[in-house]
Design a protein around this motif. Structure first.
Motif, PDB file in Angstrom:
ATOM      1  N   ASP A 106     -13.419  27.465  34.451  1.00  0.00           N
ATOM      2  CA  ASP A 106     -12.588  27.041  35.560  1.00  0.00           C
ATOM      3  C   ASP A 106     -12.434  25.532  35.512  1.00  0.00           C
ATOM      4  N   ARG A 107     -11.287  25.077  35.988  1.00  0.00           N
ATOM      5  CA  ARG A 107     -10.967  23.655  36.013  1.00  0.00           C
ATOM      6  C   ARG A 107     -11.109  23.128  37.426  1.00  0.00           C
ATOM      7  N   HIS A 108     -11.655  21.897  37.531  1.00  0.00           N
ATOM      8  CA  HIS A 108     -11.740  21.220  38.822  1.00  0.00           C
ATOM      9  C   HIS A 108     -10.327  21.096  39.394  1.00  0.00           C
ATOM     10  N   PRO A 109     -10.089  21.495  40.646  1.00  0.00           N
ATOM     11  CA  PRO A 109      -8.713  21.509  41.170  1.00  0.00           C
ATOM     12  C   PRO A 109      -8.081  20.141  41.343  1.00  0.00           C
ATOM     13  N   ASN A 110      -8.898  19.087  41.474  1.00  0.00           N
ATOM     14  CA  ASN A 110      -8.350  17.744  41.692  1.00  0.00           C
ATOM     15  C   ASN A 110      -8.490  16.830  40.485  1.00  0.00           C
ATOM     16  N   GLN A 111      -9.480  17.064  39.668  1.00  0.00           N
ATOM     17  CA  GLN A 111      -9.731  16.244  38.477  1.00  0.00           C
ATOM     18  C   GLN A 111      -9.722  17.161  37.259  1.00  0.00           C
ATOM     19  N   GLN A 112      -8.549  17.242  36.621  1.00  0.00           N
ATOM     20  CA  GLN A 112      -8.340  18.239  35.577  1.00  0.00           C
ATOM     21  C   GLN A 112      -9.213  18.047  34.354  1.00  0.00           C
ATOM     22  N   ASN A 168     -12.291  22.412  48.232  1.00  0.00           N
ATOM     23  CA  ASN A 168     -13.533  21.663  48.449  1.00  0.00           C
ATOM     24  C   ASN A 168     -14.375  21.757  47.186  1.00  0.00           C
ATOM     25  N   PRO A 169     -13.949  21.104  46.112  1.00  0.00           N
ATOM     26  CA  PRO A 169     -14.554  21.331  44.791  1.00  0.00           C
ATOM     27  C   PRO A 169     -15.950  20.758  44.600  1.00  0.00           C
ATOM     28  N   TRP A 216     -24.439  32.632  43.010  1.00  0.00           N
ATOM     29  CA  TRP A 216     -24.973  31.325  43.399  1.00  0.00           C
ATOM     30  C   TRP A 216     -23.877  30.418  43.950  1.00  0.00           C
ATOM     31  N   HIS A 217     -24.252  29.693  44.987  1.00  0.00           N
ATOM     32  CA  HIS A 217     -23.427  28.648  45.586  1.00  0.00           C
ATOM     33  C   HIS A 217     -24.055  27.313  45.211  1.00  0.00           C
ATOM     34  N   TRP A 218     -23.327  26.510  44.421  1.00  0.00           N
ATOM     35  CA  TRP A 218     -23.784  25.196  43.969  1.00  0.00           C
ATOM     36  C   TRP A 218     -23.127  24.141  44.854  1.00  0.00           C
ATOM     37  N   ASP A 219     -23.931  23.351  45.549  1.00  0.00           N
ATOM     38  CA  ASP A 219     -23.417  22.402  46.535  1.00  0.00           C
ATOM     39  C   ASP A 219     -23.819  20.984  46.153  1.00  0.00           C
ATOM     40  N   THR A 220     -22.829  20.161  45.779  1.00  0.00           N
ATOM     41  CA  THR A 220     -23.078  18.749  45.457  1.00  0.00           C
ATOM     42  C   THR A 220     -22.485  17.825  46.516  1.00  0.00           C
ATOM     43  N   LEU A 270     -11.740  31.334  48.878  1.00  0.00           N
ATOM     44  CA  LEU A 270     -10.541  30.681  49.390  1.00  0.00           C
ATOM     45  C   LEU A 270     -10.802  30.309  50.845  1.00  0.00           C
ATOM     46  N   GLY A 271     -10.705  29.022  51.162  1.00  0.00           N
ATOM     47  CA  GLY A 271     -11.030  28.577  52.513  1.00  0.00           C
ATOM     48  C   GLY A 271     -12.464  28.943  52.852  1.00  0.00           C
ATOM     49  N   PRO A 272     -12.702  29.544  54.024  1.00  0.00           N
ATOM     50  CA  PRO A 272     -14.064  29.935  54.396  1.00  0.00           C
ATOM     51  C   PRO A 272     -14.429  31.337  53.927  1.00  0.00           C
TER      52      PRO A 272
END
Length: 348
Positions: free
Chosen positions: A197-203, A246-247, A260-264, A327-329
């Protein structure tokens, strides 16, 4: 997960995807599609969750997704991008003569950037279609000597594929030559890569997962190796998805039954970093392989800050979690336990 609603569907679920609401709609998604695999009668199904968690007119609790329609699908559903069957391309992937009665190859990945559609397969072939055309626009017959497992758009003119020998390849669609413009690879063992998958804002930021369950973060602007290798699941990682809006949040699922949910999104100074799994917690570190300036939390060059909060969203894991979409919440995922699960309050 108190906010999760389950629906047992008597089929192993291979793929799950939300239908995005209209851009002007200020509401979460309320419809998703699933596909099945390893069943005598595989199906693509459309589900509604519009009233999930509410009370009906007769006082009944709307506690599970409602089936809107479904259709039989010949063979396992390997990937999905759209909800409507506007076109059908027979034998887009094959091992031998396309006209032969047998010898078809699995189409392992598909990506859509309307109206363009790209497919990849175990035959190493890349097909380019348009939703409004019956015939393929372009085919790269010998794009790869190994199985291509997944594909994503980097830009409107570039795609990225991952294969069964641990390689990422970038293809420039403006070029007529049937060769990749760049090749990246894992070092050491050629571990098959299953998802990308590609980061949606920083390709230039790309995440991949593979047979060893490791999450790899790549910066395709420099080097040919991943920036970080993050020890993750105990078995194959089937899907990886950046949150589209919210990438700083990323989600992965695996054969080992975990999601897994990875949160940075928060720095170490603001909260501790622990790996939550089955009631156990352990400090988690990422190991960078190259140094670079900090552009994103995923590309941090300070190992002491490369700590993130990781939560297993399925603490009582059993069979494989094959697919997820966020998608969203809202989160939806499907498993080999013949069930689909929906969480509409992911960040509550």
């Amino acid at each position: 997960m108190e906010d999760v609603c389950a629906k047992f569907v008597s089929q192993k679920v291979s793929k799950a995807r939300w239908r995005p609401p209209p851009a002007a709609a200020l509401r979460p998604p309320d419809c998703f599609a699933t596909g099945s695999w390893d069943n005598e009668d595989n199906r693509i199904s459309i589900w509604s969750v519009g009233d999930l968690g509410s009370v009906g007119l007769n006082g009944e609790y709307q506690g599970e997704p409602q089936l809107l329609c479904d259709i039989r699908h010949n063979g396992d559903v390997m990937d999905m991008q759209t909800l409507s069957a506007n076109q059908r391309w027979e034998k887009a992937h094959y091992h031998v003569d396309r006209g032969a009665a047998c010898g078809g190859a699995a189409c392992t990945g598909v990506i859509c950037n309307n109206p363009e559609i790209v497919t990849v397969g175990e035959d190493g072939r890349i097909n380019f279609f348009r939703a409004d055309q019956k015939d393929a626009v372009r085919t790269i017959d010998n794009a790869d000597s190994s199985t291509l497992h997944a594909v994503t758009f980097l830009r409107t003119t570039e795609i990225l594929t991952v294969n069964s020998i641990g390689q990422l390849k970038i293809w420039d669609l403006r070029q007529q030559r049937n060769e990749p413009s760049q090749i990246f690879s894992l070092t050491g063992d050629r571990v098959p890569l299953h998802c990308v998958d590609r980061h949606p804002n920083q390709q230039h930021i790309v995440a991949t997962g593979g047979q060893d369950g490791v999450l790899s973060i790549w910066d395709i602007r420099q080097g040919t190796m991943p920036v970080s290798l993050l020890n993750a699941h105990e078995a194959e990682m089937w899907e990886v998805h950046f949150h589209p809006s919210n990438p700083d949040h990323l989600f992965t699922c695996s054969e080992d039954g975990s999601l897994w949910h990875w949160d940075t999104s928060t720095s170490v100074s603001e909260k501790p970093s622990f790996l939550h799994q089955g009631g156990k917690s352990s400090t988690f570190f990422a190991h960078n392989t190259i140094n670079q300036s900090v552009v994103s939390a995923w590309l941090s060059n300070d190992p002491t800050k490369d700590r993130m909060e990781i939560t297993n969203l399925i603490p009582n894991q059993t069979l494989s979690v094959n697919s997820l979409d966020v998608l969203g919440p809202c989160l939806v995922y499907g498993t080999d336990a013949e069930a689909i699960y929906v969480n509409r309050h992911l960040f509550a």
